[in-house]
Write a protein that holds these residues in place. Structure first.
Motif, PDB file in Angstrom:
ATOM      1  N   LEU A  16      38.181  78.513  43.465  1.00 48.18           N
ATOM      2  CA  LEU A  16      39.584  78.668  43.854  1.00 48.18           C
ATOM      3  C   LEU A  16      40.171  79.936  43.250  1.00 48.18           C
ATOM      4  CD1 LEU A  16      42.264  77.693  45.056  1.00 48.18           C
ATOM      5  CD2 LEU A  16      42.583  76.301  42.997  1.00 48.18           C
ATOM      6  N   SER A  17      39.848  80.203  42.000  1.00 55.91           N
ATOM      7  CA  SER A  17      40.373  81.382  41.322  1.00 55.91           C
ATOM      8  C   SER A  17      39.955  82.658  42.034  1.00 55.91           C
ATOM      9  CB  SER A  17      39.895  81.398  39.866  1.00 55.91           C
ATOM     10  OG  SER A  17      40.462  82.480  39.164  1.00 55.91           O
ATOM     11  N   ARG A  18      38.754  82.686  42.555  1.00 53.62           N
ATOM     12  CA  ARG A  18      38.302  83.875  43.283  1.00 53.62           C
ATOM     13  C   ARG A  18      39.147  84.096  44.543  1.00 53.62           C
ATOM     14  NH1 ARG A  18      33.143  82.096  41.378  1.00 53.62           N
ATOM     15  NH2 ARG A  18      32.802  80.812  43.221  1.00 53.62           N
ATOM     16  N   ARG A  19      39.503  83.025  45.220  1.00 51.72           N
ATOM     17  CA  ARG A  19      40.340  83.164  46.414  1.00 51.72           C
ATOM     18  C   ARG A  19      41.740  83.662  46.045  1.00 51.72           C
ATOM     19  NH1 ARG A  19      39.104  77.790  50.183  1.00 51.72           N
ATOM     20  NH2 ARG A  19      36.815  77.798  49.945  1.00 51.72           N
ATOM     21  N   ILE A  20      42.291  83.114  44.972  1.00 48.74           N
ATOM     22  CA  ILE A  20      43.624  83.517  44.535  1.00 48.74           C
ATOM     23  C   ILE A  20      43.628  84.977  44.099  1.00 48.74           C
ATOM     24  CG2 ILE A  20      45.358  83.175  42.719  1.00 48.74           C
ATOM     25  CD1 ILE A  20      45.461  81.025  44.857  1.00 48.74           C
ATOM     26  N   THR A  21      42.603  85.372  43.371  1.00 45.47           N
ATOM     27  CA  THR A  21      42.507  86.760  42.907  1.00 45.47           C
ATOM     28  C   THR A  21      42.351  87.715  44.082  1.00 45.47           C
ATOM     29  OG1 THR A  21      41.499  86.011  40.832  1.00 45.47           O
ATOM     30  CG2 THR A  21      41.227  88.338  41.416  1.00 45.47           C
TER      31      THR A  21
END
Length: 335
Positions: A16-21
């Motif tokens: 999820l963090s990769r998508r947000i970043t």
């Protein structure tokens, strides 16, 4: 700033963090915060300027209402500062936080930041989250054991007394701030004490030297009571009545399952200072407030992929859920 241990590589949160970043939602928003901080500061200065200009008059009561709203907005700004949403470096965040918290509204920034950090690390955990610790209100049936006298009565009917009790929240925060500074263990304890003392002395002096005794009491009651209710209403919908973590959930599930979002559009966004996007805020505490709305569909869609429940209600419904939970918890004490 609230900190959490980074999850292991390959975890659901990492994905999820990769998508947000990739969406650029963790980048600072200096223009937004320059406008927001300037607006809140001008409102605070304008409110006290109106207080001095009006003088000894009952027209001060609308000023008290206005300043109650402004104080709550300053507290929400201090919250963003503590999470380093405004400044990425610790020192400017701390300096601005001390001015907003201790000097502007009379609440210890260091004490509150420590308390809030523990809340973020273990939301809704009965032993580790200070926001659900059994004090005047209780949030679990286990906490009903041993309640006696007036406290037992309050807990038995706490759902009905919830909003009236919020009128005391502002004074309770100041009492806790003073006690924490007296105990020690807070960074820059001396500076915090001076700034907090300056606020208290200046506030009392303004009431004593500008208003008549009766007007001063009325201003104090209206200002502090409405400030407490407003501030309490910004935090009450977020976790109250949500599940308690059992210690087996990973970071993503622990934060999502214990949090509740509140829908309502731009008005609710401003009134609650972005805390209506509580799920996104708990997953990404340093994300600037205006980006939380844009992160919501990404987080909600990701939770749907995983089959993780994502709770969102309207503003009124969120209070209803919290009050129903309080009523159910107090049931054994009403028997």
């Amino acid at each position: 700033m609230t900190t959490t241990l980074p999850p292991r590589a390959g975890s659901d949160f990492a994905a999820l963090s990769r998508r947000i970043t990739a969406a650029g939602l963790l980048r600072p928003r200096p223009g937004y915060y320059a406008f927001r901080l300037s607006t809140v500061a001008l409102a605070l200065v304008g409110g006290w300027a109106a207080f001095l200009a009006i003088g000894a008059s009952w027209w001060q009561l609308p000023v008290a209402v206005f300043l109650a709203v402004v104080y709550a907005q300053v507290a929400l700004v201090a919250h963003d500062l503590a999470h380093r949403q405004v400044f990425r470096r610790r020192r400017p965040s701390e300096v601005a936080g001390l001015i907003a918290g201790n000097l502007a509204i009379g609440m210890s920034y260091g004490w509150w930041m420590d308390k809030h950090t523990r809340h973020h690390a273990n939301p809704n955990h009965e032993d580790l989250d200070p926001d659900v610790a059994p004090e005047i209100l209780i949030w679990s049936r286990e906490a009903t054991v041993g309640r006696r006298g007036l406290v037992r009565f309050v807990n038995a009917y706490q759902a009905y007394l919830f909003f009236p009790l919020l009128t005391l929240l502002g004074l309770s925060l100041r009492r806790s701030s003073v006690r924490a500074l007296a105990r020690g263990g807070i960074r820059r304890r001396g500076l915090e004490s001076v700034l907090l003392g300056t606020h208290i002395l200046g506030y009392v002096a303004a009431l004593v030297f500008v208003l008549s005794p009766l007007q001063a009491v009325a201003f104090l009651v209206v200002h502090q009571a409405l400030f407490g209710v407003y501030l309490g209403c910004t935090f009450a919908p977020n976790h109250k009545g949500m599940p308690t973590p059992d210690g087996t959930d990973d970071f993503l599930r622990k934060q999502v399952l214990t949090s509740r979002n509140v829908s309502g559009g731009p008005f609710v966004d401003v009134a609650l200072g972005g805390l209506n996007y509580q799920i996104e805020h708990h997953l990404f505490p340093s994300m600037p407030t205006p980006n939380l709305r844009r992160a919501q569909p990404i987080v909600r869609g990701f939770c749907a992929e995983l089959g993780v429940p994502y709770c969102e209600t309207g503003l009124v419904a969120s209070y209803g859920e919290a009050l129903r939970h309080l009523h159910e918890v107090g049931a054994p004490l009403r028997q």
